[in-house]
Scaffold this active site. Structure first.
Site, mmCIF file in Angstrom:
data_model
loop_
_atom_site.group_PDB
_atom_site.id
_atom_site.type_symbol
_atom_site.label_atom_id
_atom_site.label_comp_id
_atom_site.label_asym_id
_atom_site.label_seq_id
_atom_site.Cartn_x
_atom_site.Cartn_y
_atom_site.Cartn_z
ATOM 1 N N ASP A 75 0.809 -1.230 0.000
ATOM 2 C CA ASP A 75 0.000 0.000 0.000
ATOM 3 C C ASP A 75 0.839 1.275 0.000
ATOM 4 O O ASP A 75 0.295 2.378 0.018
ATOM 5 C CB ASP A 75 -0.928 0.020 1.231
ATOM 6 C CG ASP A 75 -2.222 -0.758 0.992
ATOM 7 O OD1 ASP A 75 -2.598 -0.946 -0.180
ATOM 8 O OD2 ASP A 75 -2.852 -1.170 1.982
ATOM 9 N N ARG A 100 0.267 -1.506 7.660
ATOM 10 C CA ARG A 100 0.832 -0.290 7.060
ATOM 11 C C ARG A 100 1.731 0.485 8.038
ATOM 12 O O ARG A 100 2.264 1.531 7.671
ATOM 13 C CB ARG A 100 -0.284 0.626 6.547
ATOM 14 C CG ARG A 100 -1.176 -0.013 5.487
ATOM 15 C CD ARG A 100 -1.991 1.040 4.724
ATOM 16 N NE ARG A 100 -1.139 1.914 3.909
ATOM 17 C CZ ARG A 100 -1.595 2.938 3.200
ATOM 18 N NH1 ARG A 100 -2.879 3.232 3.214
ATOM 19 N NH2 ARG A 100 -0.768 3.674 2.480
ATOM 20 N N ARG A 145 -10.440 5.956 10.000
ATOM 21 C CA ARG A 145 -8.991 5.880 10.189
ATOM 22 C C ARG A 145 -8.500 6.950 11.177
ATOM 23 O O ARG A 145 -8.245 6.657 12.328
ATOM 24 C CB ARG A 145 -8.272 6.014 8.851
ATOM 25 C CG ARG A 145 -8.723 4.989 7.780
ATOM 26 C CD ARG A 145 -8.259 3.593 8.097
ATOM 27 N NE ARG A 145 -8.652 2.624 7.094
ATOM 28 C CZ ARG A 145 -7.930 2.284 6.026
ATOM 29 N NH1 ARG A 145 -6.762 2.842 5.810
ATOM 30 N NH2 ARG A 145 -8.369 1.378 5.179
ATOM 31 N N HIS A 174 -11.638 7.151 3.670
ATOM 32 C CA HIS A 174 -10.733 8.299 3.835
ATOM 33 C C HIS A 174 -11.443 9.521 3.264
ATOM 34 O O HIS A 174 -12.155 9.414 2.259
ATOM 35 C CB HIS A 174 -9.444 8.115 3.016
ATOM 36 C CG HIS A 174 -8.355 7.334 3.680
ATOM 37 N ND1 HIS A 174 -7.521 6.490 2.976
ATOM 38 C CD2 HIS A 174 -7.926 7.291 4.973
ATOM 39 C CE1 HIS A 174 -6.632 5.960 3.799
ATOM 40 N NE2 HIS A 174 -6.857 6.421 5.019
ATOM 41 N N CYS A 268 -4.846 9.415 -3.944
ATOM 42 C CA CYS A 268 -4.140 8.521 -3.010
ATOM 43 C C CYS A 268 -2.670 8.365 -3.401
ATOM 44 O O CYS A 268 -1.818 8.167 -2.537
ATOM 45 C CB CYS A 268 -4.772 7.129 -3.006
ATOM 46 S SG CYS A 268 -6.461 7.099 -2.433
HETATM 47 N N1 ARG Z 1 -5.264 0.032 0.732
HETATM 48 C C1 ARG Z 1 -5.064 1.344 1.266
HETATM 49 C C2 ARG Z 1 -5.732 1.464 2.627
HETATM 50 O O1 ARG Z 1 -6.804 0.953 2.787
HETATM 51 C C3 ARG Z 1 -5.585 2.370 0.321
HETATM 52 C C4 ARG Z 1 -5.268 3.769 0.730
HETATM 53 C C5 ARG Z 1 -5.821 4.775 -0.211
HETATM 54 N N2 ARG Z 1 -5.302 6.057 0.041
HETATM 55 C C6 ARG Z 1 -6.016 7.186 0.179
HETATM 56 N N3 ARG Z 1 -5.390 8.310 0.291
HETATM 57 N N4 ARG Z 1 -7.312 7.143 0.270
HETATM 58 O O2 ARG Z 1 -5.191 2.044 3.541
#
Ligand code: ARG
Length: 280
Positions: A75, A100, A145, A174, A268
């Site tokens: 990611d 991550r 998040r 997000h 992203c």
């Molecule tokens: N797979 C990543 C996650 O879920 C994707 C992040 C996408 N990034 C963003 N800026 N929305 O964290």
């Protein structure tokens, strides 16, 4: 003369971006509803599509730097999550998910090595995934998040007033999947992604915002990058492109379908570095 011809052309401002090549991109875990580890991913195609985005940014006159991808961190291509940079001050990211976790320090080190003033975050925040600067205001997402505590931390370190916005639809986990900053005080968003109290705030702050429908939001039409004139977005979000043209922007469509399998697109993959203004 039509109203279109009377409108002065919008001005693009050259930007400084950080990106990360998807050399190790794959979907081996699932931390958002778009990620399905059972679905095959074509890493080579992801790289090709990502290179088109890189070339486009450069063709539009933006300065793009690259950070080395870490093996085992698929990611990391989603550079927007790596930090939030305002006036050369770098608020590091702290990820919700252990998969991550190592990305935060990697991005922070990149900035530290280059002499930026960095802040190692105490609270969970996923960088520009949830923090979007609009003029002098920091729009800040929470709900999935980044935590509300991180909003206060960002306000304190970055010195910009924060407007917290609660996300409620897991597909738009997000803020940058549900809202795009087009210019200092112009935004577009998908109303269905926000809690009613946050929607009321958005309506009050941005009565002229472009409202995007669910179908276009599902195509990641809001995961777009604007330089004030050109707006890069997934080419499948046709409705968004039309709305942007009506407002005098120049939409530029791209196919980033492989990267969509990880739950991300144009924005992203693009972290904006807002350097300290040069002393006059
Ligand atoms: N797979 C990543 C996650 O879920 C994707 C992040 C996408 N990034 C963003 N800026 N929305 O964290």
């Amino acid at each position: 003369m039509t109203a279109m011809e009377l409108r002065p052309q919008r001005a693009a401002r050259p930007r400084h971006y950080l990106m990360c090549r998807p050399t190790h991109f794959e979907v081996t875990y699932s931390i958002n509803p778009w990620m399905d580890p059972a679905k095959p991913v074509d890493t080579e195609l992801a790289v090709t599509q990502w290179e088109q985005l890189l070339a486009l940014h450069r063709r539009l006159g933006h300065h793009v730097e690259l950070i080395d991808p870490l093996p085992g961190h698929p990611d990391m291509v989603y550079a927007a999550n790596g930090a939030t940079v305002v006036d050369g001050r770098v608020l590091g990211a702290r990820f919700r998910d252990t998969e991550r976790a190592a990305e935060g320090p990697a991005y922070l080190e990149w900035f530290r090595d280059r002499g930026y003033r960095v802040h190692d975050p105490v609270h969970v925040n996923e960088g520009e995934g949830d923090f979007l600067l609009a003029g002098d205001r920091l729009l800040a997402g929470t709900g999935f998040r980044s935590t509300p505590e991180s909003h206060a931390e960002a306000q304190e370190f970055l010195g910009r007033p924060v407007a917290g916005l609660e996300l409620v639809d897991p597909r738009f986990y997000h803020l940058d999947t549900a809202l795009t900053v087009l210019d200092e005080d112009e935004i577009m968003y998908f109303p269905g992604a926000f809690a009613p109290h946050s929607l009321a705030v958005l309506r009050r702050l941005y009565p002229d915002a472009i409202l995007v429908d669910e179908a276009d939001a599902e195509h990641f039409g809001l995961n777009a990058v604007s330089d004030g004139r050109h707006v890069i977005l997934p080419e499948s979000a046709a409705g968004v492109a039309r709305r942007l043209r009506e407002r005098g922007f120049e939409p530029v469509g791209l196919d980033l379908s492989e990267l969509l399998k990880g739950g991300g697109s144009v924005k992203c993959c693009t972290l904006e570095i807002r350097d300290r203004p040069a002393l006059g």
